[in-house]
Design a protein around this motif. Structure first.
Motif, PDB file in Angstrom:
ATOM      1  N   UNK A 146       0.975  -1.085  -0.011  1.00  0.00           N
ATOM      2  CA  UNK A 146       0.069  -0.035  -0.138  1.00  0.00           C
ATOM      3  C   UNK A 146       0.767   1.284   0.254  1.00  0.00           C
ATOM      4  N   UNK A 147       1.877   1.176   0.803  1.00  0.00           N
ATOM      5  CA  UNK A 147       2.778   2.492   0.743  1.00  0.00           C
ATOM      6  C   UNK A 147       3.424   2.696  -0.612  1.00  0.00           C
ATOM      7  N   UNK A 148       3.713   1.719  -1.326  1.00  0.00           N
ATOM      8  CA  UNK A 148       4.480   1.870  -2.389  1.00  0.00           C
ATOM      9  C   UNK A 148       3.526   2.291  -3.624  1.00  0.00           C
ATOM     10  N   UNK A 149       2.095   1.656  -3.575  1.00  0.00           N
ATOM     11  CA  UNK A 149       1.431   2.179  -4.555  1.00  0.00           C
ATOM     12  C   UNK A 149       0.667   3.343  -4.371  1.00  0.00           C
ATOM     13  N   UNK A 150       0.423   3.855  -3.311  1.00  0.00           N
ATOM     14  CA  UNK A 150      -0.370   5.050  -3.009  1.00  0.00           C
ATOM     15  C   UNK A 150      -0.266   5.639  -1.833  1.00  0.00           C
ATOM     16  N   UNK A 151       0.366   4.764  -0.692  1.00  0.00           N
ATOM     17  CA  UNK A 151       0.408   5.589   0.503  1.00  0.00           C
ATOM     18  C   UNK A 151       1.176   6.709   0.666  1.00  0.00           C
ATOM     19  N   UNK A 152       2.510   6.511   0.239  1.00  0.00           N
ATOM     20  CA  UNK A 152       3.455   7.588   0.418  1.00  0.00           C
ATOM     21  C   UNK A 152       3.395   8.778  -0.591  1.00  0.00           C
ATOM     22  N   UNK A 153       2.919   8.811  -1.623  1.00  0.00           N
ATOM     23  CA  UNK A 153       2.390  10.063  -2.279  1.00  0.00           C
ATOM     24  C   UNK A 153       1.110  10.439  -1.909  1.00  0.00           C
ATOM     25  N   UNK A 213      12.275   4.281  -6.168  1.00  0.00           N
ATOM     26  CA  UNK A 213      13.217   5.340  -5.734  1.00  0.00           C
ATOM     27  C   UNK A 213      13.082   6.559  -6.054  1.00  0.00           C
ATOM     28  N   UNK A 214      12.723   6.571  -7.542  1.00  0.00           N
ATOM     29  CA  UNK A 214      12.537   7.978  -8.003  1.00  0.00           C
ATOM     30  C   UNK A 214      11.298   8.774  -7.388  1.00  0.00           C
ATOM     31  N   UNK A 215      10.315   8.044  -7.039  1.00  0.00           N
ATOM     32  CA  UNK A 215       9.031   8.609  -6.331  1.00  0.00           C
ATOM     33  C   UNK A 215       9.585   9.050  -4.923  1.00  0.00           C
ATOM     34  N   UNK A 216      10.261   7.998  -4.288  1.00  0.00           N
ATOM     35  CA  UNK A 216      10.586   8.543  -2.776  1.00  0.00           C
ATOM     36  C   UNK A 216      11.699   9.796  -3.019  1.00  0.00           C
ATOM     37  N   UNK A 217      12.507   9.607  -3.712  1.00  0.00           N
ATOM     38  CA  UNK A 217      13.577  10.859  -3.366  1.00  0.00           C
ATOM     39  C   UNK A 217      12.926  12.037  -4.287  1.00  0.00           C
ATOM     40  N   UNK A 218      12.186  11.973  -5.198  1.00  0.00           N
ATOM     41  CA  UNK A 218      11.408  13.303  -5.863  1.00  0.00           C
ATOM     42  C   UNK A 218      10.668  13.788  -5.036  1.00  0.00           C
ATOM     43  N   UNK A 219      10.030  13.057  -4.031  1.00  0.00           N
ATOM     44  CA  UNK A 219       9.143  13.787  -3.116  1.00  0.00           C
ATOM     45  C   UNK A 219       9.557  14.242  -1.575  1.00  0.00           C
ATOM     46  N   UNK A 284       3.820  21.277   1.767  1.00  0.00           N
ATOM     47  CA  UNK A 284       2.482  21.357   1.479  1.00  0.00           C
ATOM     48  C   UNK A 284       2.209  21.876  -0.127  1.00  0.00           C
ATOM     49  N   UNK A 285       2.877  22.818  -0.494  1.00  0.00           N
ATOM     50  CA  UNK A 285       2.425  23.285  -1.900  1.00  0.00           C
ATOM     51  C   UNK A 285       3.308  23.076  -2.890  1.00  0.00           C
ATOM     52  N   UNK A 286       4.690  22.607  -2.490  1.00  0.00           N
ATOM     53  CA  UNK A 286       5.556  22.481  -3.832  1.00  0.00           C
ATOM     54  C   UNK A 286       5.757  20.979  -4.100  1.00  0.00           C
ATOM     55  N   UNK A 287       5.974  20.095  -2.785  1.00  0.00           N
ATOM     56  CA  UNK A 287       6.345  18.756  -3.113  1.00  0.00           C
ATOM     57  C   UNK A 287       5.212  18.061  -3.824  1.00  0.00           C
ATOM     58  N   UNK A 288       3.920  18.102  -3.751  1.00  0.00           N
ATOM     59  CA  UNK A 288       2.948  17.439  -4.442  1.00  0.00           C
ATOM     60  C   UNK A 288       2.498  18.091  -5.575  1.00  0.00           C
ATOM     61  N   UNK A 289       3.128  19.194  -5.987  1.00  0.00           N
ATOM     62  CA  UNK A 289       2.624  20.066  -7.189  1.00  0.00           C
ATOM     63  C   UNK A 289       2.909  19.240  -8.527  1.00  0.00           C
ATOM     64  N   UNK A 290       2.089  19.319  -9.305  1.00  0.00           N
ATOM     65  CA  UNK A 290       1.822  18.560 -10.553  1.00  0.00           C
ATOM     66  C   UNK A 290       3.176  19.368 -11.658  1.00  0.00           C
ATOM     67  N   UNK A 291       4.281  19.485 -11.300  1.00  0.00           N
ATOM     68  CA  UNK A 291       5.318  20.095 -12.039  1.00  0.00           C
ATOM     69  C   UNK A 291       6.291  18.797 -12.258  1.00  0.00           C
ATOM     70  N   UNK A 292       7.431  19.300 -13.193  1.00  0.00           N
ATOM     71  CA  UNK A 292       8.446  18.276 -13.224  1.00  0.00           C
ATOM     72  C   UNK A 292       9.438  18.024 -11.968  1.00  0.00           C
ATOM     73  N   UNK A 293       9.679  17.025 -11.719  1.00  0.00           N
ATOM     74  CA  UNK A 293      10.498  16.656 -10.377  1.00  0.00           C
ATOM     75  C   UNK A 293      11.764  17.612 -10.525  1.00  0.00           C
TER      76      UNK A 293
END
Length: 326
Positions: A146-153, A213-219, A284-293
């Motif tokens: 669950x963490x990998x699929x959706x929980x972390x993001x 790893x890209x999702x983890x370090x990108x966020x 809160x505002x930049x990390x989840x923003x839909x912009x390039x990593x």
């Protein structure tokens, strides 16, 4: 008649005689602007009222009257001595010398904390990623998936951005306050750092082991650089205070060394409130923003480097503290 110390005071007559002066004193104390004659009158009435208050305290059984006149005298004193007002010069000294100076004086401590924490965290990520059974033991197989699929993001978008930012701000400020306050005991700081390193290490290891790893370090990178630096500074300054107790500087008692290091701790605590506010806004505002990593990471890195330049360049010019227990 009220007897006291051999002298009798008729309370009603006393109030009737001086009540007008007390009312006049209260009126002058509340005025916005006074001319020279009114200031002289205020001073004279204040001096008389203070003497009269002393008489009533020693000879009157009426606490309501004593309390009322006490308030009048206190307001008059505040008017004469002046009310403290915020000083922009003091704010400037804090921002340009006080806070960066306190952080710079403790740089060997928080840099050491940062190095140790980073090495431990990356070791845990590597170990957990290479041993999937370890991740299952920590959080369970279903929780890992669950963490990998959706929980972390999903963690970064679960609440509205303002609510999330306020939560992050208070949480990180509380963690820093714990590090600063418990630094004199040393061990609690180590425990707090271990808990955070373990949490990042396990989550990061699970994400890496599942190829995310890209999702983890990108966020985590955009806000984590500044946020973790704030934690490192708090822990380093706290440990520096503890070391001042163990090995005080020459010529200082343990109490004096801890008190002086503690004053730096207070400066750092106030300054970190602002740092964590900035990191919370980024998370809160930049990390989840839909912009390039790269854009998110670049913005976070730019703010982090600006903070380091601020405390290291301005801090170097600040006066050194005799509390530096190195």
């Amino acid at each position: 008649m009220i007897a006291g110390r051999g002298v009798a005071v008729d309370l009603d007559a006393y109030v009737a005689e001086h009540g007008g002066e007390w009312r006049r004193l209260e009126e002058l104390s509340g005025r916005g602007r006074l001319d020279a004659d009114e200031i002289d009158e205020l001073v004279a009435l204040y001096q008389r009222a203070a003497t009269q208050l002393s008489v009533l305290r020693s000879r009157s059984p009426d606490p309501a009257l004593v309390g009322q006149l006490s308030q009048v005298v206190l307001r008059a004193r505040a008017r004469l001595t002046g009310r403290p007002r915020p000083s922009w010069a003091a704010v400037g000294r804090f921002l340009l010398a006080g806070f960066p100076g306190a952080v710079h004086r403790a740089w060997p401590w928080w840099c050491g904390v940062a190095t140790g924490f980073s090495l431990l965290t990356f070791f845990l990520i590597w170990f957990v990623a290479g041993n999937p059974d370890t991740a299952s033991a920590f959080i369970g197989e279903e929780a890992a998936v669950d963490l990998v699929e959706s929980g972390f993001a999903g963690y970064y978008t679960e609440f509205t951005a303002p609510t999330f930012a306020f939560h992050l701000w208070t949480h990180n400020a509380w963690l820093a306050a714990q590090c600063l306050a418990s630094g004199v005991l040393i061990v609690p700081v180590g425990w707090l750092l271990w808990q955070n390193a373990l949490n990042i290490g396990v989550v990061g290891g699970v994400m890496v082991s599942y190829g995310r790893a890209d999702v983890f370090f990108g966020l985590i990178t955009p806000h984590g650089l500044l946020e973790l630096t704030g934690v490192f500074v708090a822990a380093g300054v706290g440990l520096r205070t503890g070391w001042a107790w163990i090995a005080p500087s020459a010529g200082l008692s343990r109490g004096q060394a801890v008190a002086r290091a503690g004053r730096d701790g207070i400066l750092v605590a106030v300054g970190l409130v602002g740092l964590f506010a900035v990191s919370a806004v980024i998370e809160a505002f930049v990390t989840p923003a839909p912009v390039p990593v790269p854009l998110r990471v670049g913005l976070g890195a730019a703010v982090w480097l600006a903070f380091l330049a601020y405390v290291l360049l301005l801090g170097r010019r600040a006066p050194r503290s005799p509390a530096d227990p190195r």
